[in-house]
Design an enzyme around this catalytic site. Structure first.
Site, short mmCIF file in Angstrom:
data_model
loop_
_atom_site.label_atom_id
_atom_site.label_comp_id
_atom_site.label_asym_id
_atom_site.label_seq_id
_atom_site.Cartn_x
_atom_site.Cartn_y
_atom_site.Cartn_z
N GLN A 163 1.19 -5.89 -6.23
CA GLN A 163 2.20 -5.82 -5.75
C GLN A 163 1.88 -6.20 -4.33
O GLN A 163 3.29 -6.23 -3.54
CB GLN A 163 2.37 -3.80 -5.78
N ASN A 164 0.90 -6.19 -3.86
CA ASN A 164 1.25 -6.85 -2.22
C ASN A 164 1.85 -8.17 -1.99
O ASN A 164 1.37 -9.57 -2.97
CB ASN A 164 -0.10 -6.78 -1.73
N HIS B 34 5.68 -8.96 -7.10
CA HIS B 34 6.57 -8.98 -6.01
C HIS B 34 6.87 -9.95 -4.75
O HIS B 34 7.31 -9.91 -4.02
CB HIS B 34 5.57 -7.71 -5.25
N GLY C 184 -4.90 2.18 -4.05
CA GLY C 184 -4.17 2.30 -4.17
C GLY C 184 -2.80 1.81 -3.83
O GLY C 184 -2.09 0.60 -3.49
P1 OAD Z 1 3.36 2.95 -1.97
O1 OAD Z 1 3.30 3.18 -0.51
O2 OAD Z 1 4.57 3.55 -2.68
O3 OAD Z 1 1.57 3.65 -2.22
C1 OAD Z 1 0.96 3.46 -0.97
C2 OAD Z 1 -0.27 4.06 -1.98
O4 OAD Z 1 -1.71 3.91 -1.36
C3 OAD Z 1 -0.14 5.38 -1.67
O5 OAD Z 1 -0.44 6.11 -3.23
C4 OAD Z 1 -1.01 6.41 -0.95
O6 OAD Z 1 -2.21 7.54 -1.42
C5 OAD Z 1 -2.14 5.29 -0.88
N1 OAD Z 1 -2.78 4.48 0.44
C6 OAD Z 1 -3.10 4.87 1.46
N2 OAD Z 1 -3.81 4.01 2.09
C7 OAD Z 1 -5.00 3.54 1.07
C8 OAD Z 1 -6.77 3.47 1.71
N3 OAD Z 1 -6.80 3.10 2.70
N4 OAD Z 1 -7.36 3.06 0.28
C9 OAD Z 1 -6.44 3.25 -1.15
N5 OAD Z 1 -5.05 4.52 -1.33
C10 OAD Z 1 -4.67 4.30 -0.25
O7 OAD Z 1 3.40 1.51 -2.30
P2 OAD Z 1 2.81 0.60 -3.45
O8 OAD Z 1 2.46 1.92 -4.70
O9 OAD Z 1 2.48 -0.81 -3.43
O10 OAD Z 1 7.78 -3.32 -3.93
O11 OAD Z 1 4.42 0.67 -3.55
C11 OAD Z 1 4.82 -0.69 -5.03
C12 OAD Z 1 6.24 -1.55 -4.78
O12 OAD Z 1 7.07 -1.02 -3.79
C13 OAD Z 1 5.99 -1.61 -3.56
O13 OAD Z 1 5.44 -3.57 -3.72
C14 OAD Z 1 6.86 -2.78 -2.62
C15 OAD Z 1 7.51 -1.11 -2.58
O14 OAD Z 1 8.59 -0.68 -2.55
C16 OAD Z 1 8.75 -4.44 -3.15
O15 OAD Z 1 8.69 -4.43 -2.05
C17 OAD Z 1 9.10 -5.21 -4.23
#
Ligand code: OAD
Length: 239
Positions: free
Chosen positions: A96-97, A114, A180
Protein backbone atom coordinates in the site's frame (compact mmCIF):
# COMPACT_ATOMS: atom_id res chain seq x y z
CA UNK A 1 7.65 -3.79 -11.20
CA UNK A 2 4.86 -6.35 -11.24
CA UNK A 3 5.84 -9.51 -13.10
CA UNK A 4 2.85 -11.80 -13.50
CA UNK A 5 0.61 -14.22 -11.71
CA UNK A 6 1.48 -17.59 -13.26
CA UNK A 7 2.87 -19.84 -10.54
CA UNK A 8 6.25 -21.48 -10.70
CA UNK A 9 6.11 -25.29 -10.50
CA UNK A 10 9.11 -25.53 -8.25
CA UNK A 11 8.90 -22.66 -5.77
CA UNK A 12 6.35 -21.99 -3.09
CA UNK A 13 4.76 -18.58 -3.39
CA UNK A 14 4.84 -16.08 -0.54
CA UNK A 15 2.44 -13.18 -0.99
CA UNK A 16 2.87 -10.16 1.29
CA UNK A 17 0.64 -7.21 1.98
CA UNK A 18 2.70 -4.34 3.38
CA UNK A 19 1.65 -0.99 4.81
CA UNK A 20 3.13 2.17 6.28
CA UNK A 21 4.60 0.32 9.30
CA UNK A 22 6.97 -1.46 6.89
CA UNK A 23 8.73 1.86 6.22
CA UNK A 24 8.33 3.38 9.69
CA UNK A 25 11.82 2.35 10.83
CA UNK A 26 13.25 4.04 7.72
CA UNK A 27 11.84 7.30 9.09
CA UNK A 28 8.65 7.63 7.03
CA UNK A 29 5.60 8.49 9.14
CA UNK A 30 2.66 6.12 9.18
CA UNK A 31 -0.85 7.53 8.68
CA UNK A 32 -2.81 6.64 11.80
CA UNK A 33 -0.26 6.27 14.61
CA UNK A 34 0.36 9.17 17.03
CA UNK A 35 1.79 12.07 15.03
CA UNK A 36 0.94 10.17 11.83
CA UNK A 37 0.31 11.95 8.54
CA UNK A 38 -3.47 12.01 8.99
CA UNK A 39 -3.13 13.66 12.39
CA UNK A 40 -1.36 16.60 10.78
CA UNK A 41 -3.18 16.76 7.44
CA UNK A 42 -6.86 16.38 6.62
CA UNK A 43 -7.19 13.48 4.14
CA UNK A 44 -9.90 15.29 2.20
CA UNK A 45 -7.64 18.36 1.78
CA UNK A 46 -4.65 16.56 0.29
CA UNK A 47 -5.62 13.10 -0.91
CA UNK A 48 -8.91 13.30 -2.75
CA UNK A 49 -10.12 14.29 -6.23
CA UNK A 50 -12.09 17.12 -4.60
CA UNK A 51 -8.90 18.53 -3.05
CA UNK A 52 -7.22 18.41 -6.45
CA UNK A 53 -10.03 20.53 -7.94
CA UNK A 54 -10.18 22.97 -5.02
CA UNK A 55 -6.52 23.41 -4.15
CA UNK A 56 -4.14 21.64 -6.53
CA UNK A 57 -1.17 23.58 -5.19
CA UNK A 58 -1.69 22.22 -1.67
CA UNK A 59 -2.03 18.69 -3.06
CA UNK A 60 1.14 19.01 -5.15
CA UNK A 61 3.00 20.41 -2.17
CA UNK A 62 1.91 17.55 0.10
CA UNK A 63 3.25 14.94 -2.34
CA UNK A 64 6.34 17.03 -3.19
CA UNK A 65 7.26 16.94 0.49
CA UNK A 66 6.72 13.16 0.63
CA UNK A 67 8.86 12.76 -2.50
CA UNK A 68 11.60 14.99 -1.11
CA UNK A 69 11.67 12.94 2.09
CA UNK A 70 12.20 9.82 0.01
CA UNK A 71 15.63 11.14 -0.95
CA UNK A 72 16.64 11.13 2.71
CA UNK A 73 15.58 7.62 3.73
CA UNK A 74 16.91 4.11 3.17
CA UNK A 75 15.39 0.63 3.27
CA UNK A 76 15.43 -0.87 6.78
CA UNK A 77 16.25 -4.33 8.13
CA UNK A 78 12.68 -5.48 7.41
CA UNK A 79 12.83 -4.57 3.69
CA UNK A 80 16.26 -6.21 3.42
CA UNK A 81 15.09 -9.41 5.12
CA UNK A 82 12.26 -9.85 2.60
CA UNK A 83 14.78 -9.82 -0.25
CA UNK A 84 16.48 -12.90 1.23
CA UNK A 85 13.21 -14.84 0.90
CA UNK A 86 13.68 -14.78 -2.89
CA UNK A 87 16.49 -17.35 -2.52
CA UNK A 88 13.90 -20.01 -1.90
CA UNK A 89 10.43 -18.61 -2.66
CA UNK A 90 8.48 -16.85 -5.37
CA UNK A 91 7.97 -13.63 -3.38
CA UNK A 92 5.16 -11.32 -4.49
CA UNK A 93 4.88 -8.07 -2.56
CA UNK A 94 1.61 -6.17 -2.65
CA UNK A 95 2.29 -2.82 -1.02
CA UNK A 96 0.00 0.00 0.00
CA UNK A 97 3.10 2.16 0.28
CA UNK A 98 3.90 4.77 -2.34
CA UNK A 99 7.62 4.82 -1.50
CA UNK A 100 10.17 2.73 -3.43
CA UNK A 101 11.94 1.14 -0.48
CA UNK A 102 11.05 -2.47 -1.39
CA UNK A 103 12.56 -1.92 -4.84
CA UNK A 104 15.62 -0.15 -3.48
CA UNK A 105 16.19 -3.00 -1.01
CA UNK A 106 16.22 -5.40 -3.99
CA UNK A 107 12.78 -7.07 -4.03
CA UNK A 108 11.96 -7.99 -7.60
CA UNK A 109 8.16 -8.31 -7.68
CA UNK A 110 6.37 -5.34 -6.13
CA UNK A 111 2.82 -4.37 -6.93
CA UNK A 112 1.85 -0.87 -5.77
CA UNK A 113 -1.83 -0.80 -4.87
CA UNK A 114 -2.01 2.92 -4.01
CA UNK A 115 0.36 4.30 -6.64
CA UNK A 116 3.96 5.47 -6.61
CA UNK A 117 5.44 8.74 -5.40
CA UNK A 118 8.14 8.72 -8.04
CA UNK A 119 5.62 8.67 -10.87
CA UNK A 120 3.25 11.34 -12.17
CA UNK A 121 0.56 11.16 -14.77
CA UNK A 122 -1.52 13.21 -17.14
CA UNK A 123 -4.85 14.54 -15.87
CA UNK A 124 -6.60 13.92 -19.18
CA UNK A 125 -5.04 10.58 -20.17
CA UNK A 126 -4.34 8.21 -17.25
CA UNK A 127 -2.24 5.97 -19.50
CA UNK A 128 0.39 8.71 -19.78
CA UNK A 129 2.53 7.90 -16.73
CA UNK A 130 6.01 9.37 -16.29
CA UNK A 131 8.90 8.47 -13.99
CA UNK A 132 10.20 11.59 -12.22
CA UNK A 133 13.91 12.18 -11.84
CA UNK A 134 13.40 15.08 -9.41
CA UNK A 135 11.20 15.60 -6.36
CA UNK A 136 9.04 18.57 -7.27
CA UNK A 137 6.09 19.00 -9.60
CA UNK A 138 4.49 22.42 -9.97
CA UNK A 139 1.34 23.91 -11.35
CA UNK A 140 2.09 24.37 -15.04
CA UNK A 141 4.10 21.13 -15.42
CA UNK A 142 2.31 19.40 -18.26
CA UNK A 143 2.06 16.06 -20.07
CA UNK A 144 2.75 15.73 -23.78
CA UNK A 145 -0.94 16.38 -24.50
CA UNK A 146 -0.80 19.67 -22.62
CA UNK A 147 -2.66 18.82 -19.39
CA UNK A 148 -1.40 19.38 -15.85
CA UNK A 149 0.59 16.51 -14.31
CA UNK A 150 -0.77 15.00 -11.09
CA UNK A 151 0.72 12.57 -8.57
CA UNK A 152 0.39 8.90 -9.62
CA UNK A 153 -1.43 8.14 -6.38
CA UNK A 154 -4.79 6.48 -5.69
CA UNK A 155 -6.76 9.10 -3.78
CA UNK A 156 -9.68 8.42 -1.49
CA UNK A 157 -12.78 7.88 -3.56
CA UNK A 158 -10.82 6.69 -6.62
CA UNK A 159 -10.75 3.19 -8.09
CA UNK A 160 -7.85 0.88 -7.21
CA UNK A 161 -6.80 -0.42 -10.63
CA UNK A 162 -4.36 -3.04 -9.30
CA UNK A 163 -6.83 -4.72 -6.95
CA UNK A 164 -7.78 -7.50 -9.40
CA UNK A 165 -4.15 -8.58 -9.83
CA UNK A 166 -3.64 -8.36 -6.07
CA UNK A 167 -6.70 -10.54 -5.47
CA UNK A 168 -5.45 -13.16 -7.92
CA UNK A 169 -2.10 -13.19 -6.12
CA UNK A 170 -3.77 -13.57 -2.71
CA UNK A 171 -5.70 -16.59 -4.00
CA UNK A 172 -2.50 -18.31 -5.13
CA UNK A 173 -0.47 -17.78 -1.94
CA UNK A 174 1.19 -20.78 -0.28
CA UNK A 175 2.14 -18.46 2.60
CA UNK A 176 0.58 -15.03 3.22
CA UNK A 177 2.13 -12.26 5.30
CA UNK A 178 0.63 -8.95 6.45
CA UNK A 179 3.18 -6.40 7.64
CA UNK A 180 2.76 -2.98 9.22
CA UNK A 181 -0.77 -2.10 8.28
CA UNK A 182 -3.75 -1.16 10.42
CA UNK A 183 -6.00 -3.16 8.03
CA UNK A 184 -8.67 -0.48 7.97
CA UNK A 185 -8.42 0.74 4.36
CA UNK A 186 -10.34 -1.28 1.77
CA UNK A 187 -10.09 -2.93 -0.65
CA UNK A 188 -6.50 -3.71 0.52
CA UNK A 189 -7.63 -4.93 3.95
CA UNK A 190 -10.03 -7.40 2.32
CA UNK A 191 -7.32 -9.26 0.38
CA UNK A 192 -6.68 -11.66 3.25
CA UNK A 193 -10.19 -13.06 2.80
CA UNK A 194 -9.19 -14.43 -0.61
CA UNK A 195 -6.31 -16.47 0.83
CA UNK A 196 -7.05 -20.21 1.18
CA UNK A 197 -8.12 -21.22 4.66
CA UNK A 198 -5.27 -23.76 5.05
CA UNK A 199 -2.58 -21.32 3.94
CA UNK A 200 -0.25 -20.32 6.79
CA UNK A 201 -0.55 -16.60 7.54
CA UNK A 202 1.54 -14.15 9.57
CA UNK A 203 0.61 -10.67 10.75
CA UNK A 204 3.64 -8.62 11.86
CA UNK A 205 2.78 -5.31 13.52
CA UNK A 206 3.14 -4.02 17.11
CA UNK A 207 -0.67 -3.62 17.05
CA UNK A 208 -1.45 -6.82 15.13
CA UNK A 209 -4.72 -8.52 16.04
CA UNK A 210 -6.36 -11.85 15.11
CA UNK A 211 -8.41 -10.96 12.03
CA UNK A 212 -12.02 -12.06 12.39
CA UNK A 213 -12.80 -15.15 10.34
CA UNK A 214 -9.19 -15.84 9.37
CA UNK A 215 -7.71 -19.25 10.22
CA UNK A 216 -4.08 -20.34 10.53
CA UNK A 217 -2.73 -16.92 11.35
CA UNK A 218 0.24 -16.27 13.63
CA UNK A 219 0.17 -12.81 15.18
CA UNK A 220 3.63 -11.31 15.78
CA UNK A 221 3.35 -8.08 17.80
CA UNK A 222 6.77 -6.64 16.99
CA UNK A 223 8.30 -4.06 14.73
CA UNK A 224 9.06 -5.24 11.20
CA UNK A 225 12.78 -4.46 11.50
CA UNK A 226 13.04 -6.83 14.45
CA UNK A 227 10.54 -9.54 13.56
CA UNK A 228 11.24 -10.01 9.85
CA UNK A 229 14.92 -11.04 9.94
CA UNK A 230 14.01 -13.82 12.40
CA UNK A 231 10.85 -14.85 10.55
CA UNK A 232 12.68 -14.97 7.23
CA UNK A 233 15.41 -17.19 8.77
CA UNK A 234 12.68 -19.49 10.05
CA UNK A 235 10.88 -19.71 6.69
CA UNK A 236 14.13 -20.32 4.80
CA UNK A 237 14.93 -23.14 7.21
CA UNK A 238 11.47 -24.73 7.29
CA UNK A 239 10.80 -24.27 3.57
P1 OAD B 1 -1.62 3.05 9.05
O1 OAD B 1 -0.98 4.31 9.49
O2 OAD B 1 -3.11 3.00 9.06
O3 OAD B 1 -1.10 1.83 9.91
C1 OAD B 1 0.27 1.67 10.16
C2 OAD B 1 0.46 0.39 10.92
O4 OAD B 1 1.86 0.21 11.05
C3 OAD B 1 -0.13 0.39 12.33
O5 OAD B 1 -0.90 -0.78 12.51
C4 OAD B 1 1.10 0.39 13.24
O6 OAD B 1 0.92 -0.37 14.43
C5 OAD B 1 2.12 -0.28 12.35
N1 OAD B 1 3.53 0.01 12.66
C6 OAD B 1 4.08 1.14 13.14
N2 OAD B 1 5.42 1.01 13.25
C7 OAD B 1 5.72 -0.26 12.81
C8 OAD B 1 6.93 -1.00 12.65
N3 OAD B 1 8.10 -0.48 12.97
N4 OAD B 1 6.83 -2.27 12.17
C9 OAD B 1 5.65 -2.82 11.84
N5 OAD B 1 4.48 -2.16 11.98
C10 OAD B 1 4.51 -0.90 12.45
O7 OAD B 1 -1.06 2.73 7.58
P2 OAD B 1 -1.61 1.73 6.47
O8 OAD B 1 -2.33 0.58 7.09
O9 OAD B 1 -0.50 1.45 5.54
O10 OAD B 1 -3.63 5.25 1.56
O11 OAD B 1 -2.66 2.66 5.75
C11 OAD B 1 -3.35 2.20 4.62
C12 OAD B 1 -3.61 3.34 3.67
O12 OAD B 1 -4.24 4.41 4.36
C13 OAD B 1 -2.36 3.98 3.10
O13 OAD B 1 -1.84 3.30 1.97
C14 OAD B 1 -2.81 5.35 2.73
C15 OAD B 1 -3.61 5.66 3.98
O14 OAD B 1 -4.59 6.59 3.89
C16 OAD B 1 -3.63 6.25 0.64
O15 OAD B 1 -3.02 7.28 0.76
C17 OAD B 1 -4.46 5.93 -0.55
Amino acid sequence: MYLGITKSNTMKRIVLLTGAGMSAESGISTFRDNNGLWENHRIEEVASPEAWVQNPEMVLDFYNQRRKQLLEVEPNAGHLALVRLEKKFDVQIITQNVDDLHERAGSSKVLHLHGELKKVRSTIDPTLVYELDHWEIKLGDKCEKGSQLRPHIVWFGEAVPMIDKATELAKTADIFMVIGTSMVVYPAAGLIHYVERETPKFYVDPKAFPVHGIANMEVIRQKAGKALPALVDRLLKEG
